[in-house]
Design a protein around this motif. Structure first.
Motif, mmCIF file in Angstrom:
data_model
loop_
_atom_site.group_PDB
_atom_site.id
_atom_site.type_symbol
_atom_site.label_atom_id
_atom_site.label_comp_id
_atom_site.label_asym_id
_atom_site.label_seq_id
_atom_site.Cartn_x
_atom_site.Cartn_y
_atom_site.Cartn_z
ATOM 1 N N LEU A 10 18.044 -10.484 -39.971
ATOM 2 C CA LEU A 10 17.108 -10.754 -38.873
ATOM 3 C C LEU A 10 15.796 -9.996 -39.057
ATOM 4 O O LEU A 10 14.926 -10.026 -38.193
ATOM 5 N N TYR A 24 13.016 -4.615 -38.257
ATOM 6 C CA TYR A 24 12.214 -3.411 -38.474
ATOM 7 C C TYR A 24 11.406 -3.197 -37.210
ATOM 8 O O TYR A 24 10.639 -4.076 -36.811
ATOM 9 N N ALA A 25 11.582 -2.041 -36.591
ATOM 10 C CA ALA A 25 10.764 -1.767 -35.394
ATOM 11 C C ALA A 25 9.293 -1.690 -35.812
ATOM 12 O O ALA A 25 8.964 -1.113 -36.840
ATOM 13 N N THR A 26 8.449 -2.282 -35.012
ATOM 14 C CA THR A 26 7.015 -2.251 -35.304
ATOM 15 C C THR A 26 6.530 -0.804 -35.230
ATOM 16 O O THR A 26 6.710 -0.151 -34.199
ATOM 17 N N CYS A 71 11.359 -9.651 -29.591
ATOM 18 C CA CYS A 71 10.871 -8.362 -29.055
ATOM 19 C C CYS A 71 11.589 -7.167 -29.656
ATOM 20 O O CYS A 71 11.080 -6.046 -29.590
ATOM 21 N N GLY A 72 12.772 -7.380 -30.250
ATOM 22 C CA GLY A 72 13.500 -6.257 -30.847
ATOM 23 C C GLY A 72 13.646 -5.122 -29.865
ATOM 24 O O GLY A 72 14.104 -5.303 -28.730
ATOM 25 N N THR A 73 13.194 -3.954 -30.276
ATOM 26 C CA THR A 73 13.349 -2.750 -29.452
ATOM 27 C C THR A 73 12.294 -2.667 -28.347
ATOM 28 O O THR A 73 12.240 -1.683 -27.622
ATOM 29 N N GLY A 74 11.448 -3.672 -28.281
ATOM 30 C CA GLY A 74 10.524 -3.777 -27.143
ATOM 31 C C GLY A 74 9.232 -2.992 -27.288
ATOM 32 O O GLY A 74 8.543 -2.755 -26.294
ATOM 33 N N VAL A 75 8.885 -2.601 -28.520
ATOM 34 C CA VAL A 75 7.674 -1.784 -28.695
ATOM 35 C C VAL A 75 6.441 -2.506 -28.155
ATOM 36 O O VAL A 75 5.660 -1.944 -27.368
ATOM 37 N N LEU A 76 6.266 -3.764 -28.577
ATOM 38 C CA LEU A 76 5.069 -4.505 -28.142
ATOM 39 C C LEU A 76 5.135 -4.804 -26.644
ATOM 40 O O LEU A 76 4.139 -4.697 -25.928
ATOM 41 N N LEU A 104 17.207 -12.661 -30.117
ATOM 42 C CA LEU A 104 18.553 -13.245 -30.140
ATOM 43 C C LEU A 104 19.628 -12.179 -30.226
ATOM 44 O O LEU A 104 20.804 -12.447 -30.038
ATOM 45 N N ASP A 105 19.226 -10.943 -30.495
ATOM 46 C CA ASP A 105 20.207 -9.897 -30.754
ATOM 47 C C ASP A 105 20.420 -9.009 -29.526
ATOM 48 O O ASP A 105 19.476 -8.393 -29.022
ATOM 49 N N GLN A 140 17.136 -17.856 -28.929
ATOM 50 C CA GLN A 140 16.885 -18.010 -30.362
ATOM 51 C C GLN A 140 15.678 -18.905 -30.598
ATOM 52 O O GLN A 140 15.705 -20.099 -30.299
ATOM 53 N N VAL A 141 14.636 -18.298 -31.130
ATOM 54 C CA VAL A 141 13.439 -19.066 -31.463
ATOM 55 C C VAL A 141 13.820 -20.085 -32.542
ATOM 56 O O VAL A 141 14.477 -19.742 -33.512
ATOM 57 N N ASN A 201 5.877 -9.683 -33.585
ATOM 58 C CA ASN A 201 6.049 -9.197 -34.946
ATOM 59 C C ASN A 201 7.242 -9.968 -35.489
ATOM 60 O O ASN A 201 8.362 -9.477 -35.481
#
Ligand code: SAH
Length: 205
Positions: free
Chosen positions: A23, A26-28, A56-61, A78-79, A103-104, A121
């Motif tokens: 997937l 990597y966090a931005t 968004c992953g870990t939501g940094v942005l 999705l994760d 899921q995009v 990202n």
């Protein structure tokens, strides 16, 4: 909030609990995230706006957009583990995010034009070829302005890919410092040149 202050706040956020290479988790890095958001903010795309963070992953942005005064911020990934990290990061910063699992590239829980700005990202397509394409499609559907982070050298491709639907109206260079994350990484730290592209939807599309 000043750029350096935003960067410092984002630096403290937690990374992926169990990053998954497939997937491209990597966090931005905080400096790149802060630069993208600050740039978007000076262009009037964040303050008071409805902002979507795709992947968004870990939501940094997403967290950064909320800190810069976005009217509403939704993050989609999705994760589940990533979404939990994003929730915890938002709680630590005391910002309000709506986090949605989706899921995009599949039937997607977003109606056209629900947002004013997309920040993202996306996967660069290093593990799964063309993984970035559905992100561009979805972003242009969701909002008229998109700020995305891409591999350096993607400008020509993105321009061609969005032809007839949108236009690249801004590009800022940056560099991603990535610590050794996956077994296939050979170095303790890598610098990946990136570019932050602003894509604007063509009117009427
Ligand atoms: N901006 C985030 C994450 C970037 S990594 C951060 O800074 O933490 C790319 C993210 O996209 C990962 O969290 C991954 O889980 C998510 N992702 C990859 N493919 C996806 C898809 N098809 N739909 C939704 N999310 C996806």
């Amino acid at each position: 909030m000043r750029l350096k202050h935003l960067e410092m706040k984002l630096q403290r956020l937690k990374g992926f609990p169990a990053p998954r290479p497939v997937l491209e988790q990597y966090a931005t890095p905080a400096d790149v995230a802060a630069r993208l958001l600050y740039h978007a903010s000076t262009e009037g795309a964040i303050g008071g706006r409805r902002v979507l963070d795709l992947g968004c992953g870990t939501g940094v942005l997403a967290c950064g957009a909320a800190l810069l005064g976005a009217g509403e911020v939704v993050g989609i990934d999705l994760d589940l583990g990533a979404l939990q990290a994003a929730r915890s990061n938002a709680d630590d910063l005391e910002v309000d995010l709506d986090l949605v699992r989706g899921q995009v590239g599949t039937t997607f829980p977003i109606r056209p034009d629900t947002f004013e700005t997309v920040v993202m990202n996306p996967p660069f397509g290093a593990q799964k070829k063309h993984a970035d394409r559905p992100f561009i499609d979805c972003a242009l559907m969701a909002a008229p302005v998109v700020y995305g982070i891409f591999n350096a050298g993607s400008l020509d491709f993105v321009e061609k890919y969005v032809e007839g639907r949108g236009e690249v109206t801004g590009a800022v260079e940056g560099s991603f410092a990535i610590p050794r994350t996956f077994a296939f990484h050979r170095k303790d730290r890598m610098e990946i040149p990136v570019e932050i592209l602003r894509i604007e939807r063509t009117e009427g599309c």
